[in-house]
Write an enzyme that holds these catalytic residues in place. Sequence first.
Site, PDB file in Angstrom:
ATOM      1  N   CYS A 260       0.779  -1.334   0.041  1.00  0.00           N
ATOM      2  CA  CYS A 260       0.001   0.125  -0.124  1.00  0.00           C
ATOM      3  C   CYS A 260       0.837   1.271   0.024  1.00  0.00           C
ATOM      4  O   CYS A 260       0.671   2.078  -0.953  1.00  0.00           O
ATOM      5  CB  CYS A 260      -0.885  -0.082   0.934  1.00  0.00           C
ATOM      6  SG  CYS A 260      -2.545  -1.094   0.999  1.00  0.00           S
TER       7      CYS A 260
HETATM    8  P1  NAD Z   1      -5.480  -8.657  -3.033  1.00  0.00           P
HETATM    9  O1  NAD Z   1      -4.481  -8.635  -4.314  1.00  0.00           O
HETATM   10  O2  NAD Z   1      -4.866  -9.408  -1.806  1.00  0.00           O
HETATM   11  O3  NAD Z   1      -6.715  -9.152  -3.473  1.00  0.00           O
HETATM   12  C1  NAD Z   1      -7.441  -8.757  -4.271  1.00  0.00           C
HETATM   13  C2  NAD Z   1      -8.367 -10.151  -4.975  1.00  0.00           C
HETATM   14  O4  NAD Z   1      -9.230  -9.613  -5.953  1.00  0.00           O
HETATM   15  C3  NAD Z   1      -7.760 -11.224  -5.373  1.00  0.00           C
HETATM   16  O5  NAD Z   1      -7.953 -12.342  -4.526  1.00  0.00           O
HETATM   17  C4  NAD Z   1      -8.109 -11.302  -6.689  1.00  0.00           C
HETATM   18  O6  NAD Z   1      -8.054 -12.799  -7.101  1.00  0.00           O
HETATM   19  C5  NAD Z   1      -9.439 -10.666  -6.794  1.00  0.00           C
HETATM   20  N1  NAD Z   1      -9.748 -10.436  -7.955  1.00  0.00           N
HETATM   21  C6  NAD Z   1      -9.127  -9.639  -8.973  1.00  0.00           C
HETATM   22  N2  NAD Z   1      -9.938  -9.517 -10.029  1.00  0.00           N
HETATM   23  C7  NAD Z   1     -10.958  -9.721  -9.654  1.00  0.00           C
HETATM   24  C8  NAD Z   1     -12.327  -9.820 -10.425  1.00  0.00           C
HETATM   25  N3  NAD Z   1     -12.658  -9.249 -11.716  1.00  0.00           N
HETATM   26  N4  NAD Z   1     -13.583 -10.331  -9.853  1.00  0.00           N
HETATM   27  C9  NAD Z   1     -13.125 -11.008  -8.573  1.00  0.00           C
HETATM   28  N5  NAD Z   1     -12.048 -10.822  -7.861  1.00  0.00           N
HETATM   29  C10 NAD Z   1     -11.138 -10.229  -8.598  1.00  0.00           C
HETATM   30  O7  NAD Z   1      -5.486  -7.032  -2.723  1.00  0.00           O
HETATM   31  P2  NAD Z   1      -5.718  -6.337  -1.247  1.00  0.00           P
HETATM   32  O8  NAD Z   1      -4.350  -6.166  -0.501  1.00  0.00           O
HETATM   33  O9  NAD Z   1      -6.850  -6.930  -0.620  1.00  0.00           O
HETATM   34  O10 NAD Z   1      -6.199  -4.890  -1.910  1.00  0.00           O
HETATM   35  C11 NAD Z   1      -7.384  -4.499  -2.353  1.00  0.00           C
HETATM   36  C12 NAD Z   1      -7.622  -3.114  -2.694  1.00  0.00           C
HETATM   37  O11 NAD Z   1      -7.592  -2.452  -1.155  1.00  0.00           O
HETATM   38  C13 NAD Z   1      -6.172  -2.420  -3.096  1.00  0.00           C
HETATM   39  O12 NAD Z   1      -6.870  -1.278  -3.895  1.00  0.00           O
HETATM   40  C14 NAD Z   1      -5.566  -1.678  -2.018  1.00  0.00           C
HETATM   41  O13 NAD Z   1      -4.716  -0.861  -2.311  1.00  0.00           O
HETATM   42  C15 NAD Z   1      -6.476  -1.593  -1.070  1.00  0.00           C
HETATM   43  N6  NAD Z   1      -6.152  -1.693   0.207  1.00  0.00           N
HETATM   44  C16 NAD Z   1      -5.374  -2.521   0.841  1.00  0.00           C
HETATM   45  C17 NAD Z   1      -5.013  -2.762   2.158  1.00  0.00           C
HETATM   46  C18 NAD Z   1      -4.089  -3.742   2.546  1.00  0.00           C
HETATM   47  O14 NAD Z   1      -3.638  -3.860   3.732  1.00  0.00           O
HETATM   48  N7  NAD Z   1      -3.888  -4.969   1.884  1.00  0.00           N
HETATM   49  C19 NAD Z   1      -5.293  -1.698   3.097  1.00  0.00           C
HETATM   50  C20 NAD Z   1      -6.308  -0.887   2.854  1.00  0.00           C
HETATM   51  C21 NAD Z   1      -6.616  -0.776   1.135  1.00  0.00           C
END
Ligand code: NAD
Length: 414
Positions: A260
């Site tokens: 992030c």
């Molecule tokens: P991640 O990569 O762990 O998870 C994303 C998921 O989405 C994956 O499981 C992937 O298979 C799925 N995916 C992708 N395309 C898809 C589709 N078309 N339909 C259904 N599923 C689909 O990502 P994350 O770490 O959970 O982050 C997600 C968002 O939240 C990002 O924008 C990130 O910047 C934000 N965010 C993350 C955190 C953190 O601590 N990881 C904290 C706050 C915000």
Amino acid sequence: MRISIIGSGYVGLIIGACLAKLGNKVILIDLDEKKIDAINSGVSTLYEEGLDELLSRTHVEASSDYQKIMNSKIVFLCVGTHSDKDNSISLEYLIQATEQVSRVLRDKKDYYVVTIKSTVAPGTTEGRIIPILQRWGRKVGKDFGVCMSPEFLREGKAVYDFMHPDRVVIGEYDSKSGDVLYSLFQNFNAPILRTNLRTAEMVKLASNAFLANKVSFINEIGNICKRLGIDTHEVAKGMGFDNRIGGKYLEAGIGFGGSCLPKDLKMLIAKAKQIGYEPKILEEVSNLNEKQALKPVELLKKYVSIKNATIGILGLAFKPGTDDVRGSRAIEIVEVLLGEGATIKAYDPLAMENFRKLYPYIKYVSKEEVLNCDAILIITEWEEFNGLDYTGKIVIDGRRIIKAEEARIYERVC
Ligand code: NAD
């Protein structure tokens, strides 16, 4: 309330499990069948404190079938948004997911609210997401609502953070949209800020940029302190007692990693430049952080010739409490060490399997075996590293592991 969550990664799975615990009926959608099978068997696909217990006690259904979102009142979009080559953000997954949501919900009779949780640049929800959601003749404000509610959870403490937020930010297209989200979060013991969509997007980016700024700031102070023979930790402690400053995010070391902070900072820089503004402070925060990553290697060269040396690495996760290696400082360090001809033996209590997917050819060993290397680099501040015997060793500490000061040669990055 019936809730769908698109994307079952760190954010989606955690908020899904937490919202289910609070009595909502949650369906998680993902494209990754392995993830779906694991969740449906009550198994977590990632390590987070308290998540396994939560999944074993609550029912969360996972599926790849978007039709299952049909009865939802709220659809959260939680797919990944990663940096493109030019550091702007790739909306590829978010757009694909929005297109699917739009297609499936085109015949939905009752009102629903699509809520962006993924981190996006200001203007994205209005400019890119809403047009897709209206593609099939549905009208925002009439047939459906839109919110942007950024997520602030910290990996490693994510379950706790979601349940006990410092604040909830609801960016709303209109008050009708925001009212639905408000009803979901109103019983959380936290201030709720209701704002417009682009302000909510900016709150997330500005918050992460500020945290990044704090880390780079203390690292700059630390680099100066090191030359002056001053303990940066003591300085940070002295600063942190000041309520206006606060002690968090003032641990000097090799800087911030993860999926992030670096990405969100770059996203804000790219957005500023795109609109003709040169964000000099933010650029320096990012530059300093990049340089800081390789400080342990610079220090190592004072004591060991890297070519043909066996270097031990303690810590691969981007921070303690998680198995996540995305953006870990260990990646940059391993790259350089391998490039200069070192053999690497590495240990991490949780993250070795994930790191092995990136670097299958380095050796993954016990922490005791790491201690037998020519020199040791400490990359993640796992508490258990304070229980090791460093006597007689060469240790470069990228964090602050007090026990390691007993090494024959000990240097802290700053
Ligand atoms: P991640 O990569 O762990 O998870 C994303 C998921 O989405 C994956 O499981 C992937 O298979 C799925 N995916 C992708 N395309 C898809 C589709 N078309 N339909 C259904 N599923 C689909 O990502 P994350 O770490 O959970 O982050 C997600 C968002 O939240 C990002 O924008 C990130 O910047 C934000 N965010 C993350 C955190 C953190 O601590 N990881 C904290 C706050 C915000």
